[in-house]
Enzyme design. Structure first.
Site, PDB file in Angstrom:
ATOM      1  N   GLU A   1      -5.194   4.307   6.115  1.00 26.06           N
ATOM      2  CA  GLU A   1      -4.882   4.101   4.695  1.00 26.06           C
ATOM      3  C   GLU A   1      -5.358   5.245   3.786  1.00 26.06           C
ATOM      4  OE1 GLU A   1      -5.232   0.063   2.934  1.00 26.06           O
ATOM      5  OE2 GLU A   1      -6.380   1.062   1.378  1.00 26.06           O
TER       6      GLU A   1
ATOM      7  N   SER B   1     -10.870  -0.365   3.214  1.00 21.09           N
ATOM      8  CA  SER B   1     -10.146  -0.567   4.473  1.00 21.09           C
ATOM      9  C   SER B   1      -9.672   0.781   4.998  1.00 21.09           C
ATOM     10  CB  SER B   1      -8.919  -1.445   4.249  1.00 21.09           C
ATOM     11  OG  SER B   1      -9.290  -2.631   3.625  1.00 21.09           O
TER      12      SER B   1
ATOM     13  N   ARG C   1       0.819  -1.216   0.000  1.00 22.49           N
ATOM     14  CA  ARG C   1       0.000   0.000   0.000  1.00 22.49           C
ATOM     15  C   ARG C   1       0.855   1.269   0.000  1.00 22.49           C
ATOM     16  NH1 ARG C   1      -2.911  -3.750  -0.698  1.00 22.49           N
ATOM     17  NH2 ARG C   1      -4.671  -4.429   0.564  1.00 22.49           N
TER      18      ARG C   1
HETATM   19  P1  FAD Z   1      -8.707   9.070  -5.111  1.00 24.94           P
HETATM   20  O1  FAD Z   1      -9.365   8.692  -3.852  1.00 24.94           O
HETATM   21  O2  FAD Z   1      -9.383  10.055  -5.985  1.00 24.94           O
HETATM   22  O3  FAD Z   1      -7.250   9.618  -4.787  1.00 24.94           O
HETATM   23  C1  FAD Z   1      -6.409   8.903  -3.908  1.00 24.94           C
HETATM   24  C2  FAD Z   1      -5.055   9.632  -3.838  1.00 24.94           C
HETATM   25  O4  FAD Z   1      -4.405   9.567  -5.098  1.00 24.94           O
HETATM   26  C3  FAD Z   1      -5.212  11.125  -3.532  1.00 24.94           C
HETATM   27  O5  FAD Z   1      -4.105  11.506  -2.751  1.00 24.94           O
HETATM   28  C4  FAD Z   1      -5.172  11.796  -4.892  1.00 24.94           C
HETATM   29  O6  FAD Z   1      -4.695  13.111  -4.826  1.00 24.94           O
HETATM   30  C5  FAD Z   1      -4.195  10.892  -5.637  1.00 24.94           C
HETATM   31  N1  FAD Z   1      -4.433  10.775  -7.082  1.00 24.94           N
HETATM   32  C6  FAD Z   1      -5.591  10.408  -7.699  1.00 24.94           C
HETATM   33  N2  FAD Z   1      -5.392  10.332  -9.029  1.00 24.94           N
HETATM   34  C7  FAD Z   1      -4.103  10.676  -9.255  1.00 24.94           C
HETATM   35  C8  FAD Z   1      -3.296  10.800 -10.431  1.00 24.94           C
HETATM   36  N3  FAD Z   1      -3.764  10.556 -11.653  1.00 24.94           N
HETATM   37  N4  FAD Z   1      -2.006  11.180 -10.277  1.00 24.94           N
HETATM   38  C9  FAD Z   1      -1.490  11.448  -9.055  1.00 24.94           C
HETATM   39  N5  FAD Z   1      -2.207  11.345  -7.908  1.00 24.94           N
HETATM   40  C10 FAD Z   1      -3.504  10.962  -8.011  1.00 24.94           C
HETATM   41  N6  FAD Z   1      -7.713  -0.370  -2.355  1.00 24.94           N
HETATM   42  C11 FAD Z   1      -6.907  -1.451  -2.521  1.00 24.94           C
HETATM   43  O7  FAD Z   1      -5.676  -1.313  -2.612  1.00 24.94           O
HETATM   44  N7  FAD Z   1      -7.417  -2.703  -2.566  1.00 24.94           N
HETATM   45  C12 FAD Z   1      -8.743  -2.948  -2.473  1.00 24.94           C
HETATM   46  O8  FAD Z   1      -9.167  -4.101  -2.532  1.00 24.94           O
HETATM   47  C13 FAD Z   1      -9.630  -1.830  -2.289  1.00 24.94           C
HETATM   48  N8  FAD Z   1     -10.956  -2.025  -2.134  1.00 24.94           N
HETATM   49  C14 FAD Z   1     -11.773  -0.952  -1.915  1.00 24.94           C
HETATM   50  C15 FAD Z   1     -13.134  -1.174  -1.741  1.00 24.94           C
HETATM   51  C16 FAD Z   1     -14.001  -0.113  -1.523  1.00 24.94           C
HETATM   52  C17 FAD Z   1     -15.481  -0.375  -1.333  1.00 24.94           C
HETATM   53  C18 FAD Z   1     -13.490   1.217  -1.510  1.00 24.94           C
HETATM   54  C19 FAD Z   1     -14.423   2.375  -1.323  1.00 24.94           C
HETATM   55  C20 FAD Z   1     -12.134   1.447  -1.672  1.00 24.94           C
HETATM   56  C21 FAD Z   1     -11.253   0.372  -1.883  1.00 24.94           C
HETATM   57  N9  FAD Z   1      -9.870   0.551  -2.053  1.00 24.94           N
HETATM   58  C22 FAD Z   1      -9.049  -0.531  -2.244  1.00 24.94           C
HETATM   59  C23 FAD Z   1      -9.272   1.905  -1.984  1.00 24.94           C
HETATM   60  C24 FAD Z   1      -9.341   2.667  -3.350  1.00 24.94           C
HETATM   61  O9  FAD Z   1     -10.365   2.169  -4.168  1.00 24.94           O
HETATM   62  C25 FAD Z   1      -8.024   2.586  -4.127  1.00 24.94           C
HETATM   63  O10 FAD Z   1      -6.964   3.101  -3.359  1.00 24.94           O
HETATM   64  C26 FAD Z   1      -8.094   3.362  -5.459  1.00 24.94           C
HETATM   65  O11 FAD Z   1      -6.926   3.126  -6.219  1.00 24.94           O
HETATM   66  C27 FAD Z   1      -8.284   4.867  -5.276  1.00 24.94           C
HETATM   67  O12 FAD Z   1      -8.544   5.409  -6.560  1.00 24.94           O
HETATM   68  P2  FAD Z   1      -9.291   6.794  -6.743  1.00 24.94           P
HETATM   69  O13 FAD Z   1      -9.234   7.132  -8.197  1.00 24.94           O
HETATM   70  O14 FAD Z   1     -10.623   6.747  -6.140  1.00 24.94           O
HETATM   71  O15 FAD Z   1      -8.323   7.756  -5.936  1.00 24.94           O
HETATM   72  P1  NAP Z   2     -10.027 -11.147   4.394  1.00 21.46           P
HETATM   73  O1  NAP Z   2     -10.103 -12.104   3.263  1.00 21.46           O
HETATM   74  O2  NAP Z   2     -11.068 -11.193   5.471  1.00 21.46           O
HETATM   75  O3  NAP Z   2      -8.605 -11.241   5.079  1.00 21.46           O
HETATM   76  C1  NAP Z   2      -8.298 -10.414   6.205  1.00 21.46           C
HETATM   77  C2  NAP Z   2      -6.886  -9.923   6.051  1.00 21.46           C
HETATM   78  O4  NAP Z   2      -6.018 -11.022   6.106  1.00 21.46           O
HETATM   79  C3  NAP Z   2      -6.706  -9.249   4.733  1.00 21.46           C
HETATM   80  O5  NAP Z   2      -6.561  -7.896   4.998  1.00 21.46           O
HETATM   81  C4  NAP Z   2      -5.484  -9.888   4.099  1.00 21.46           C
HETATM   82  O6  NAP Z   2      -4.384  -8.998   4.012  1.00 21.46           O
HETATM   83  C5  NAP Z   2      -5.065 -10.968   5.069  1.00 21.46           C
HETATM   84  N1  NAP Z   2      -5.014 -12.271   4.386  1.00 21.46           N
HETATM   85  C6  NAP Z   2      -6.054 -13.088   4.077  1.00 21.46           C
HETATM   86  N2  NAP Z   2      -5.594 -14.219   3.512  1.00 21.46           N
HETATM   87  C7  NAP Z   2      -4.249 -14.106   3.460  1.00 21.46           C
HETATM   88  C8  NAP Z   2      -3.207 -14.958   2.993  1.00 21.46           C
HETATM   89  N3  NAP Z   2      -3.462 -16.159   2.473  1.00 21.46           N
HETATM   90  N4  NAP Z   2      -1.937 -14.514   3.086  1.00 21.46           N
HETATM   91  C9  NAP Z   2      -1.660 -13.318   3.600  1.00 21.46           C
HETATM   92  N5  NAP Z   2      -2.603 -12.477   4.069  1.00 21.46           N
HETATM   93  C10 NAP Z   2      -3.884 -12.866   4.006  1.00 21.46           C
HETATM   94  O7  NAP Z   2      -9.976  -9.637   3.819  1.00 21.46           O
HETATM   95  P2  NAP Z   2     -11.106  -8.727   3.192  1.00 21.46           P
HETATM   96  O8  NAP Z   2     -11.273  -7.529   4.020  1.00 21.46           O
HETATM   97  O9  NAP Z   2     -12.302  -9.536   2.807  1.00 21.46           O
HETATM   98  O10 NAP Z   2     -10.391  -8.252   1.846  1.00 21.46           O
HETATM   99  C11 NAP Z   2     -10.060  -9.168   0.840  1.00 21.46           C
HETATM  100  C12 NAP Z   2      -8.925  -8.611   0.012  1.00 21.46           C
HETATM  101  O11 NAP Z   2      -9.330  -7.378  -0.591  1.00 21.46           O
HETATM  102  C13 NAP Z   2      -7.675  -8.301   0.846  1.00 21.46           C
HETATM  103  O12 NAP Z   2      -6.539  -8.581   0.078  1.00 21.46           O
HETATM  104  C14 NAP Z   2      -7.807  -6.814   1.108  1.00 21.46           C
HETATM  105  O13 NAP Z   2      -6.541  -6.189   1.238  1.00 21.46           O
HETATM  106  C15 NAP Z   2      -8.518  -6.319  -0.144  1.00 21.46           C
HETATM  107  N6  NAP Z   2      -9.346  -5.140   0.186  1.00 21.46           N
HETATM  108  C16 NAP Z   2      -8.704  -3.953   0.337  1.00 21.46           C
HETATM  109  C17 NAP Z   2      -9.426  -2.806   0.625  1.00 21.46           C
HETATM  110  C18 NAP Z   2      -8.741  -1.475   0.732  1.00 21.46           C
HETATM  111  O14 NAP Z   2      -9.421  -0.461   0.813  1.00 21.46           O
HETATM  112  N7  NAP Z   2      -7.439  -1.432   0.772  1.00 21.46           N
HETATM  113  C19 NAP Z   2     -10.801  -2.887   0.791  1.00 21.46           C
HETATM  114  C20 NAP Z   2     -11.407  -4.124   0.658  1.00 21.46           C
HETATM  115  C21 NAP Z   2     -10.668  -5.255   0.349  1.00 21.46           C
HETATM  116  P3  NAP Z   2      -4.107  -7.944   2.843  1.00 21.46           P
HETATM  117  O15 NAP Z   2      -5.076  -6.829   3.077  1.00 21.46           O
HETATM  118  O16 NAP Z   2      -2.701  -7.537   3.118  1.00 21.46           O
HETATM  119  O17 NAP Z   2      -4.311  -8.580   1.532  1.00 21.46           O
END
Ligand code: FAD
Ligand code: NAP
Length: 339
Positions: free
Chosen positions: A335, A239, A166
């Site tokens: 995050e 998250s 991340r």
């Molecule tokens: P924004 O929220 O608009 O911006 C995020 C940051 O990036 C800000 O600082 C902004 O200034 C900057 N930014 C945006 N665009 C640019 C650009 N073109 N150049 C430079 N900077 C820029 N994240 C995960 O990693 N894994 C997941 O599984 C995941 N699941 C999610 C599920 C849900 C329901 C939600 C709501 C979010 C989730 N996220 C997840 C977080 C999010 O979707 C990601 O981080 C996504 O990449 C953000 O994109 P955005 O365009 O909405 O960015």
């Molecule tokens: P989950 O499956 O309930 O798992 C809980 C946590 O355990 C996750 O955060 C994941 O870490 C870790 N995990 C699960 N299985 C693993 C494995 N085999 N090895 C190592 N780590 C493991 O998680 P969840 O909330 O439903 O999300 C599922 C996936 O989507 C995850 O990868 C999560 O990161 C991603 N997600 C991200 C966001 C976001 O906003 N960043 C939002 C929703 C979902 P990691 O998070 O490090 O993968």
């Protein structure tokens, strides 16, 4: 043609938390020229700029006294074959999930585990988006970014992005780089990643033992729809905290006190703890303070039940951090990007 700036524009519909704050100015840019023009005009007026994609990783705690520059460039293309891989490119404003589906429809594999993540292609490298055992660094081929300090466009290789959990070089220097387009090296043959969470199980329930990229994408979409709140229904930014990585000794100490600890070794010396598990153990799951709350199904997700302010959500997040610190001696890092 220069796009019109809106003054005192509501950002409520432009952030997935649904926080009702105003931008001093808002403009959409759908080309490199449009982006450059907006940046130049902001510089002339001495206005700070907040770059906005889909607003799905942002917590807006106050009105934005700046120009909010919404990146709306579109376009995706297959660039060609390089070393058994197929390189594809997308403009920063492309919505992420439709881009993943498009890549699968081209017969290309590698992005399927990243299905249904909200947001744009341009924001994806910011925190090296990841889910279900895959991060974009695993299929990353390069990107073009505008250096806001010099106005030059620079190409970034995988190494230069310094991707980590991340994290990236772009997140480390906020506001400097504006990502214009991103390239991915995908494969015509599938290398399935099914060992994370319930992915394999969901496929087996569907009678699938040898999945396609499309089947994996479908399975992950169904798991995500069950577990994660849809921002269109309940405001959230996914998250809210990163999973903390602690020393093996710290994890062992916690496991003795809490035998159910959910932890994943990261090499011999470090262990990743599931932040959601810690928060749930501490009793926060489903907690609510006014309209700021912790999701009922997933304690890692903070939600806006309607009219929460960003400041209220931030205050709740800080209470959770303090409680987790006091109970477990573990530091939780937020995050989403805070404004
Ligand atoms: P924004 O929220 O608009 O911006 C995020 C940051 O990036 C800000 O600082 C902004 O200034 C900057 N930014 C945006 N665009 C640019 C650009 N073109 N150049 C430079 N900077 C820029 N994240 C995960 O990693 N894994 C997941 O599984 C995941 N699941 C999610 C599920 C849900 C329901 C939600 C709501 C979010 C989730 N996220 C997840 C977080 C999010 O979707 C990601 O981080 C996504 O990449 C953000 O994109 P955005 O365009 O909405 O960015
Ligand atoms: P989950 O499956 O309930 O798992 C809980 C946590 O355990 C996750 O955060 C994941 O870490 C870790 N995990 C699960 N299985 C693993 C494995 N085999 N090895 C190592 N780590 C493991 O998680 P969840 O909330 O439903 O999300 C599922 C996936 O989507 C995850 O990868 C999560 O990161 C991603 N997600 C991200 C966001 C976001 O906003 N960043 C939002 C929703 C979902 P990691 O998070 O490090 O993968």
């Amino acid at each position: 043609m220069t796009a019109a700036w809106q003054e005192q524009a509501s950002l409520k519909a432009l952030n997935t938390f649904g926080i009702d704050v105003a931008a001093r100015y808002l403009v959409r840019a759908s080309s490199d020229d449009g982006i450059r023009q907006a940046l130049a005009a902001a510089a002339q007026r001495d206005l700070p700029v907040l770059v906005l994609g889909g607003g799905s990783n942002l917590l807006l705690t106050r009105d934005v006294d700046a120009l909010v520059l919404q990146i709306a460039s579109r376009g995706r293309r297959v660039l060609g074959d390089v070393d058994q891989r197929v390189v594809v490119e997308a403009e920063a404003g492309e919505p992420w999930h439709p881009f993943v589906l498009w890549s699968i429809a081209q017969g290309l594999c590698g992005l399927e585990n990243l299905s249904l993540i909200p947001g744009t292609v341009g924001a994806a490298p910011m925190q090296n988006i990841g889910a279900y055992g895959v991060e974009i660094k695993d299929v990353f081929a390069g990107l073009s970014a505008l250096d806001r300090q010099t106005g030059e466009v620079r190409e970034f290789s995988l190494e230069e992005c310094a991707f980590a959990y991340r994290d990236s070089v772009f997140k480390a220097s906020p506001g400097r780089w504006l990502i214009l387009r991103v390239r991915f090296a995908l494969s015509r043959t599938l290398d399935p990643h099914l060992d994370y969470g319930p992915v394999r199980q969901r496929l087996l329930e569907r009678g699938i033992q040898q999945p396609t990229a499309q089947a994996i994408s479908d399975a992950i979409c169904s798991i995500r729809r069950e577990k994660l709140p849809d921002p269109a229904v309940l405001g959230n930014a996914g998250s809210f905290f990163k999973n903390p990585v602690v020393s093996a000794e710290c994890a062992e100490r916690l496991r003795v006190a809490y035998p159910g600890l959910v932890a994943y070794p990261q090499g011999p010396a470090e262990v990743k703890l599931a932040a959601g598990w810690l928060i749930e153990q501490a009793g926060w799951k489903g907690y609510r303070e006014g309209d700021a709350g912790v999701h009922q199904q997933q304690a890692l997700v903070l939600v806006n039940h309607g009219h929460a302010t960003g400041a209220q959500l931030h205050a709740l997040a800080r209470k959770i951090q303090a409680d987790i610190r006091a109970r477990f001696g573990v530091e939780l890092e937020m995050e989403p990007n805070l404004y």
